[in-house]
Write an enzyme that holds these catalytic residues in place. Structure first.
Site, PDB file in Angstrom:
ATOM      1  N   GLU A  22      -1.635  -8.589   4.041  1.00  0.00           N
ATOM      2  CA  GLU A  22      -1.502  -8.875   5.488  1.00  0.00           C
ATOM      3  C   GLU A  22      -2.848  -9.033   6.179  1.00  0.00           C
ATOM      4  OE1 GLU A  22      -2.917  -4.796   5.882  1.00  0.00           O
ATOM      5  OE2 GLU A  22      -1.675  -5.807   4.395  1.00  0.00           O
ATOM      6  N   CYS A  69       0.822  -1.206   0.000  1.00  0.00           N
ATOM      7  CA  CYS A  69       0.000   0.000   0.000  1.00  0.00           C
ATOM      8  C   CYS A  69       0.867   1.271   0.000  1.00  0.00           C
ATOM      9  CB  CYS A  69      -1.011  -0.033   1.134  1.00  0.00           C
ATOM     10  SG  CYS A  69      -2.382   1.122   0.884  1.00  0.00           S
ATOM     11  N   HIS A  93      -3.611  -5.346   0.164  1.00  0.00           N
ATOM     12  CA  HIS A  93      -3.309  -5.654   1.573  1.00  0.00           C
ATOM     13  C   HIS A  93      -3.263  -7.160   1.838  1.00  0.00           C
ATOM     14  CE1 HIS A  93      -3.334  -1.675   3.519  1.00  0.00           C
ATOM     15  NE2 HIS A  93      -4.091  -1.340   2.491  1.00  0.00           N
TER      16      HIS A  93
END
Length: 253
Positions: A226, A116, A224
């Site tokens: 994660e 990001c 994203h």
């Protein structure tokens, strides 16, 4: 549990945040859990405090660097746009520390990965620029949930990306498309010099980039991985690539 055998050490950039009225160096735990678990690495947080430390002092002690996402935006002056109406919040010390860290790590031939904001920082580090009009641009798909949505709804906003044939991600995933978690108002305008496009959104927006500098792999995604990586094997692949890079794999496409 990991063994006592020494694992590579991943540096993770911190951000300047306000915690109950006090200045703090902070990293959201989800980035650390996902990276350290699926890259099978140890971690060190790197303060975004360029007035008190130099990136080269840290780079020699790290096997690789992860630039995380965060609510703050890059100052447009970093990519040559002298405007006063750009949306914040800003974190100028992170801007400065990250720019220096990217230079120091790549000069040392060590891998740098981005997520990001980290993806945007890498594009700018290679001379690229960012567009700040992605929230409600009529020619673009939504890259962010409505601003009045809840935090969890932000991370339920998903769209597909097409992986570029022959790229690092295409080779790793062995597929042409991924569904990704998209939470960004800004993105690539001009692509940085020497960067390869790894993935694009249906509207043509660049969603992932890669390159090599001094033999070190650079890989970054606008999305994203994660977020709830423990539930998503596809997201785990990104961090497994990070683990390979930390151990000297060049990740050639």
């Amino acid at each position: 549990m990991h063994s006592d055998q020494q694992r590579p050490v991943l540096g993770v950039i911190s951000c300047n945040r306000d915690v109950e009225g006090q200045a703090a160096q902070a990293v959201m735990t989800r980035y650390l859990v996902s990276a350290l678990t699926y890259a099978d690495a140890a971690g060190l947080l790197v303060p975004a405090m360029p007035a008190l430390m130099h990136a080269k002092e840290v780079a020699t002690r790290l096997d690789g660097l992860l630039l995380t996402g965060t609510p703050s935006n890059l100052d447009p002056k970093r990519y040559g746009e002298l405007v006063d109406d750009a949306p914040g919040p800003f974190d100028p010390d992170r801007d400065e520390m990250t720019a220096r860290l990217i230079d120091a790590m790549l000069e040392a031939g060590k891998p740098v990965f981005g997520i990001c904001r980290g993806f945007q920082e890498l594009n700018v580090a290679f001379g690229g620029t960012l567009r700040r009009d992605m929230a409600e641009h009529p020619e673009l798909i939504p890259h962010h949930a409505p601003s009045d949505a809840s935090f969890n709804q932000y991370f339920e906003h998903i769209h597909p990306v097409k992986l570029v044939e022959g790229g690092v991600l295409h080779k790793a995933y062995q597929r042409d498309e991924l569904d990704i978690v998209s939470v960004h108002y800004q993105g690539v305008d001009k692509l940085g010099a020497g960067l390869n496009v790894e993935a694009v959104a249906p509207d043509g927006v660049v969603e992932a980039i890669s390159t090599h500098v001094n033999g070190a792999p650079v890989l970054a995604v606008q999305w994203h991985p994660e977020w709830k990586a423990h539930e998503n094997p596809q997201s785990q692949v990104f961090f497994q690539l990070l683990g390979r890079a930390l151990r000297g794999d060049k990740l050639s496409a």
